[in-house]
Design a protein around this motif. Structure first.
Motif, PDB file in Angstrom:
ATOM      1  N   ALA A 257      27.061  10.894  22.479  1.00  0.00           N
ATOM      2  CA  ALA A 257      26.970  10.114  21.242  1.00  0.00           C
ATOM      3  C   ALA A 257      26.603   8.659  21.548  1.00  0.00           C
ATOM      4  CB  ALA A 257      28.288  10.197  20.474  1.00  0.00           C
ATOM      5  N   ARG A 258      27.147   8.125  22.628  1.00  0.00           N
ATOM      6  CA  ARG A 258      26.840   6.744  23.026  1.00  0.00           C
ATOM      7  C   ARG A 258      25.355   6.595  23.298  1.00  0.00           C
ATOM      8  NH1 ARG A 258      26.515   2.721  26.744  1.00  0.00           N
ATOM      9  NH2 ARG A 258      28.227   1.313  27.122  1.00  0.00           N
ATOM     10  N   ARG A 259      24.762   7.588  23.937  1.00  0.00           N
ATOM     11  CA  ARG A 259      23.335   7.567  24.236  1.00  0.00           C
ATOM     12  C   ARG A 259      22.529   7.507  22.932  1.00  0.00           C
ATOM     13  NH1 ARG A 259      19.939   5.360  26.567  1.00  0.00           N
ATOM     14  NH2 ARG A 259      20.613   5.650  28.663  1.00  0.00           N
ATOM     15  N   ILE A 260      22.983   8.201  21.909  1.00  0.00           N
ATOM     16  CA  ILE A 260      22.310   8.156  20.600  1.00  0.00           C
ATOM     17  C   ILE A 260      22.404   6.745  20.022  1.00  0.00           C
ATOM     18  CG2 ILE A 260      22.412   9.001  18.212  1.00  0.00           C
ATOM     19  CD1 ILE A 260      23.192  11.761  19.384  1.00  0.00           C
ATOM     20  N   VAL A 261      23.550   6.102  20.167  1.00  0.00           N
ATOM     21  CA  VAL A 261      23.712   4.731  19.682  1.00  0.00           C
ATOM     22  C   VAL A 261      22.733   3.798  20.405  1.00  0.00           C
ATOM     23  CG1 VAL A 261      25.295   2.762  19.505  1.00  0.00           C
ATOM     24  CG2 VAL A 261      26.129   5.073  19.022  1.00  0.00           C
ATOM     25  N   VAL A 262      22.669   3.903  21.721  1.00  0.00           N
ATOM     26  CA  VAL A 262      21.758   3.063  22.500  1.00  0.00           C
ATOM     27  C   VAL A 262      20.313   3.309  22.068  1.00  0.00           C
ATOM     28  CG1 VAL A 262      20.826   2.654  24.813  1.00  0.00           C
ATOM     29  CG2 VAL A 262      23.297   2.824  24.483  1.00  0.00           C
ATOM     30  N   ASN A 263      19.937   4.566  21.936  1.00  0.00           N
ATOM     31  CA  ASN A 263      18.566   4.876  21.511  1.00  0.00           C
ATOM     32  C   ASN A 263      18.265   4.328  20.125  1.00  0.00           C
ATOM     33  OD1 ASN A 263      17.913   6.149  23.901  1.00  0.00           O
ATOM     34  ND2 ASN A 263      18.443   8.181  23.145  1.00  0.00           N
ATOM     35  N   GLU A 264      19.236   4.386  19.240  1.00  0.00           N
ATOM     36  CA  GLU A 264      19.041   3.835  17.890  1.00  0.00           C
ATOM     37  C   GLU A 264      18.809   2.329  17.960  1.00  0.00           C
ATOM     38  OE1 GLU A 264      18.147   3.896  14.129  1.00  0.00           O
ATOM     39  OE2 GLU A 264      18.661   5.740  15.182  1.00  0.00           O
ATOM     40  N   CYS A 265      19.550   1.657  18.802  1.00  0.00           N
ATOM     41  CA  CYS A 265      19.368   0.212  18.975  1.00  0.00           C
ATOM     42  C   CYS A 265      17.995  -0.109  19.554  1.00  0.00           C
ATOM     43  CB  CYS A 265      20.455  -0.356  19.888  1.00  0.00           C
ATOM     44  SG  CYS A 265      22.108  -0.296  19.189  1.00  0.00           S
ATOM     45  N   LEU A 266      17.600   0.645  20.568  1.00  0.00           N
ATOM     46  CA  LEU A 266      16.282   0.425  21.166  1.00  0.00           C
ATOM     47  C   LEU A 266      15.174   0.682  20.154  1.00  0.00           C
ATOM     48  CD1 LEU A 266      16.843   2.036  24.681  1.00  0.00           C
ATOM     49  CD2 LEU A 266      16.822  -0.398  24.095  1.00  0.00           C
ATOM     50  N   ASN A 267      15.309   1.727  19.353  1.00  0.00           N
ATOM     51  CA  ASN A 267      14.319   2.012  18.316  1.00  0.00           C
ATOM     52  C   ASN A 267      14.257   0.891  17.290  1.00  0.00           C
ATOM     53  OD1 ASN A 267      13.622   4.447  19.498  1.00  0.00           O
ATOM     54  ND2 ASN A 267      15.025   5.634  18.225  1.00  0.00           N
ATOM     55  N   PHE A 268      15.420   0.361  16.930  1.00  0.00           N
ATOM     56  CA  PHE A 268      15.455  -0.755  15.981  1.00  0.00           C
ATOM     57  C   PHE A 268      14.696  -1.962  16.542  1.00  0.00           C
ATOM     58  CE2 PHE A 268      17.329  -4.831  14.897  1.00  0.00           C
ATOM     59  CZ  PHE A 268      17.126  -4.859  13.526  1.00  0.00           C
TER      60      PHE A 268
END
Length: 188
Positions: free
Chosen positions: A77-88
């Motif tokens: 789940a943390r990896r999804i959070v990081v990816n969401e931030c990078l996408n933003f």
């Protein structure tokens, strides 16, 4: 709150996979502060960081079926959070990478080092987005420069340069804060 799942991780996961709102609420409450902290380390604006976390939780709950149980659910789940931030950050195109190192940037500090408390998040917030992303991916997430170059679509040398510059900038900011604190304490 009632114990709904007898504190069994597998039971919580199975209920999450069934899309049970009570399980989602528990997972959210257990992780929202941690994930907001992760998001804040990438996205300096608190409201944008919160948006990234909300979107990440939506993706987590929507794609929970893809979690195969290999490894830790919170890590996944943390990896999804990081990816969401990078996408933003990528979608807002506020990041510029510079491939050369300016020798003037390597100013040395000869002041005496004094131990003071400091807030690491405040230091990270002062980094430009490009430096902060590479620094977080390398230091916090443990990615290699090769992985960073693929994630951010930059060259290997740019990744290394950005990390070097991030460390130097953090060092400068830290020593300047220490110098200011030392001056404040000496005036007392």
């Amino acid at each position: 709150m009632k114990i709904l799942f007898n504190n069994k991780k597998d039971d919580l996961l199975s209920r999450l996979k069934k899309q049970e709102p009570a399980a989602q609420k528990i997972f959210y409450e257990q992780n929202v502060k941690r994930f907001l902290s992760v998001s804040k380390s990438y996205v300096s604006d608190i409201y944008q960081a919160e948006d990234c976390v909300i979107k990440a939780f939506c993706k987590i709950f929507k794609s929970i079926e893809t979690f195969r149980g290999e490894g830790n659910l919170k890590g996944w789940a943390r990896r999804i959070v990081v990816n969401e931030c990078l996408n933003f950050i990528k979608s807002h195109k506020t990041v510029f990478y510079i491939d050369d190192i300016n020798p003037a940037f390597l100013e040395e500090f000869h002041d005496e080092i004094t131990d003071f408390d400091f807030n690491a998040q405040e230091l990270l917030d002062q980094l430009p987005d490009a430096y902060r992303m590479v620094f977080n991916l390398y230091v916090i997430e443990g990615c290699s420069h090769q992985e960073i170059s693929e994630i951010l679509d930059i060259s290997l040398s740019v990744s290394k340069t950005q990390l070097f510059r991030a460390k130097e900038k953090l060092r400068k900011i830290y020593f300047q804060q220490q110098k200011n604190l030392k001056n404040e304490y000496s005036e007392i």
